[in-house]
Design a protein around this motif. Sequence first.
Motif, mmCIF file in Angstrom:
data_model
loop_
_atom_site.group_PDB
_atom_site.id
_atom_site.type_symbol
_atom_site.label_atom_id
_atom_site.label_comp_id
_atom_site.label_asym_id
_atom_site.label_seq_id
_atom_site.Cartn_x
_atom_site.Cartn_y
_atom_site.Cartn_z
ATOM 1 N N SER A 1 -6.919 -5.122 8.892
ATOM 2 C CA SER A 1 -6.094 -6.120 8.206
ATOM 3 C C SER A 1 -6.705 -6.480 6.856
ATOM 4 O O SER A 1 -5.988 -6.642 5.853
ATOM 5 N N ALA A 2 -8.032 -6.592 6.820
ATOM 6 C CA ALA A 2 -8.710 -6.938 5.557
ATOM 7 C C ALA A 2 -8.530 -5.847 4.507
ATOM 8 O O ALA A 2 -8.217 -6.129 3.345
ATOM 9 N N ILE A 3 -8.704 -4.587 4.882
ATOM 10 C CA ILE A 3 -8.562 -3.518 3.887
ATOM 11 C C ILE A 3 -7.098 -3.314 3.520
ATOM 12 O O ILE A 3 -6.794 -2.879 2.396
ATOM 13 N N ASN A 4 -6.170 -3.639 4.424
ATOM 14 C CA ASN A 4 -4.751 -3.595 4.053
ATOM 15 C C ASN A 4 -4.465 -4.609 2.952
ATOM 16 O O ASN A 4 -3.754 -4.322 1.977
ATOM 17 N N GLN A 5 -5.019 -5.816 3.109
ATOM 18 C CA GLN A 5 -4.829 -6.832 2.072
ATOM 19 C C GLN A 5 -5.450 -6.386 0.757
ATOM 20 O O GLN A 5 -4.888 -6.614 -0.318
ATOM 21 N N LEU A 6 -6.621 -5.749 0.824
ATOM 22 C CA LEU A 6 -7.264 -5.259 -0.399
ATOM 23 C C LEU A 6 -6.409 -4.182 -1.052
ATOM 24 O O LEU A 6 -6.270 -4.157 -2.286
ATOM 25 N N LYS A 7 -5.811 -3.312 -0.265
ATOM 26 C CA LYS A 7 -4.988 -2.240 -0.826
ATOM 27 C C LYS A 7 -3.792 -2.802 -1.578
ATOM 28 O O LYS A 7 -3.495 -2.389 -2.710
ATOM 29 N N TYR A 8 -3.110 -3.778 -0.972
ATOM 30 C CA TYR A 8 -1.930 -4.337 -1.624
ATOM 31 C C TYR A 8 -2.316 -5.267 -2.772
ATOM 32 O O TYR A 8 -1.570 -5.392 -3.746
ATOM 33 N N TYR A 9 -3.454 -5.925 -2.660
ATOM 34 C CA TYR A 9 -3.895 -6.829 -3.730
ATOM 35 C C TYR A 9 -4.203 -6.037 -5.002
ATOM 36 O O TYR A 9 -3.873 -6.472 -6.103
ATOM 37 N N GLU A 10 -4.832 -4.880 -4.864
ATOM 38 C CA GLU A 10 -5.212 -4.063 -6.020
ATOM 39 C C GLU A 10 -4.249 -2.906 -6.260
ATOM 40 O O GLU A 10 -4.466 -2.118 -7.182
ATOM 41 N N ASP A 11 -3.176 -2.801 -5.447
ATOM 42 C CA ASP A 11 -2.171 -1.747 -5.599
ATOM 43 C C ASP A 11 -2.840 -0.370 -5.612
ATOM 44 O O ASP A 11 -2.691 0.420 -6.555
ATOM 45 N N LEU A 12 -3.586 -0.093 -4.551
ATOM 46 C CA LEU A 12 -4.324 1.165 -4.441
ATOM 47 C C LEU A 12 -3.442 2.251 -3.852
ATOM 48 O O LEU A 12 -2.479 1.979 -3.125
ATOM 49 N N THR A 13 -3.789 3.495 -4.141
ATOM 50 C CA THR A 13 -3.047 4.627 -3.576
ATOM 51 C C THR A 13 -3.465 4.864 -2.128
ATOM 52 O O THR A 13 -2.619 4.906 -1.229
ATOM 53 N N PHE A 14 -4.773 5.030 -1.920
ATOM 54 C CA PHE A 14 -5.298 5.212 -0.570
ATOM 55 C C PHE A 14 -6.600 4.425 -0.444
ATOM 56 O O PHE A 14 -7.344 4.273 -1.418
ATOM 57 N N LEU A 15 -6.854 3.971 0.780
ATOM 58 C CA LEU A 15 -8.072 3.190 1.027
ATOM 59 C C LEU A 15 -8.477 3.369 2.480
ATOM 60 O O LEU A 15 -7.623 3.366 3.381
#
Length: 571
Positions: free
Chosen positions: A268-282
């Motif tokens: 859940s934490a890395i999902n939030q980081l992905k959407y917060y920074e608009d990352l391609t893959f994480l």
Amino acid sequence: MFTRGSLTSTILSLMLILILLSSSLAVFSIVNLTFSLGDAKGINASGSLRMQSYRLLLYTNAGSSNTDEKITAFENTLSSEALKRSLQWYSPKELRDQYLLVIDKWQVMRVYIEEGNTRLYSASLTDFVDTIDTLVLKMELFAAFKLKLLVIGQIIGLSILLVIAFFAVVFTRKRVVKPLQLLMDSAATISKGNFKVEMPKTGYIELTALGNALQKTAAELAHLYGDLENQVNEKTLALTRANNELKFLYDNLVMLHADKLDYKALQSAINQLKYYEDLTFLRLVVEHEDGSKDVIKAEGGWPDALPTKSVQFPLLIENTQMGYLDVISNKPLNKLLFENFAMMLTRSITIHNASEQRQQLALLEERAVIARELHDSIGQLLSFLKIQVSLLRKSLDYSCRNPEVEGQLTEINEGVSTAYVQLRELLSTFRLTIKEPNLSQAIEVMLDQLRHQTNINIQLKYKLSVHLLEAKQHIHILQLIREATLNAIKHANPAHIVVDCQLTDNGMITITICDDGIGVTHLAERDQHFGIGIMHERANKLNGIVSFNSNQLGGTTVTLSFPPQQEPLNG
């Protein structure tokens, strides 16, 4: 822009014109007054000539001896400087001619007087006096002309001065005051923070230089103000972003510590980081001490073939790497945020592991206390019961003995013995001395104790991640493995025993105890024994099942299968 010249030169020119004009008027007045100084004296002298002419007639008729003196006096008056001024170059021709005419007629009149011819003198006196009157009139007219000329000069000079003064006022108002007022308005506008102002157009060097300097100052102030605004906006954006990042980190930290830390929380934490920074893959890779790795992928997964090179942010604490964040992004990364996020994950995992270790150590200490209590109470009681059963059998009268009683006594004795053995095994498990509070170390220590009791080759293959098991599950797994291994040692006569702990593809934890002994016949004989029942009870407490199967090449496999404490990872 075309410039007409210097404003100071123009003003100086106007001042010089005014000074020259005033000076000219003064000089003209002085010259006029200078030329008019003897006019009154001349008029008086010419007027006295008439009186002296009549006196000469009187003295002649009377035969006075003073006639020559009066003639001399008349000539002195006629040739005086006051009357001779009528012959100057600036005197009009009529005045000069009239003065000369008076002199000519006096010469005739003098002859008459010297000859004593009073009749001719008297006859000519009227004409002579009229000539003198005409001279007086000419002199008065010339004096009046000079006065008129002075007045006209003064009027013309004053008019020119007034015109020039009016022109100077209009010029100053239009060319100096108005541009200066516009410059002051521009300065006031600049002082209010509006630097986009147009300077007034002027044709003079000084005002143009002043306007250009003010324009340049306004431009520089606008540039500085713009730079300051940009810096303030950048600082504001940086502070806002930093505040948002701190809030993001704080919210994730609260979430990770709000409940028990598991891999769902980490995902859940890395999902939030992905959407917060608009990352391609994480993804998050967690490395364990045994070399195994767990991979937590954010929503969207992780590509098999990387489109671009990934960036890794290690999870470091005291020079020990616990894993890393693996990032693929099409945009520049906020490295500070990722480093702080990695640090937060590192500390959260470290705190969780320390908590788990403390919990396991607490359980071990509690089990050691329980082991001492069991040994001091139930262990002694079972020993006492065992002795009592032996004494009962010896003291029982032969008349009371029969096969049924003997069977009951034997069953009681075996039950007490079995209970005592189970208690000893439980105490052995409770008293395990391990260096690290984890299941792998505990199993290894337990199997090492069994290795010292037999020559059988006992191997352990442990491939489970720490997060899949809770500390309270360890005791059930340890006891079940110990029971199955002891059964194989005591009854299967194997040469090898392999304990394999792994996570299967269906997401279940599977623990197998495989031997190459005589097969499941010994288990069939002991199926009614309550030790097997205890193994089933322990499996039920783990929400799993235990099964007993024969191997194709001989031997038995005891399989324990149960779900992990959280969803397994697809790594």
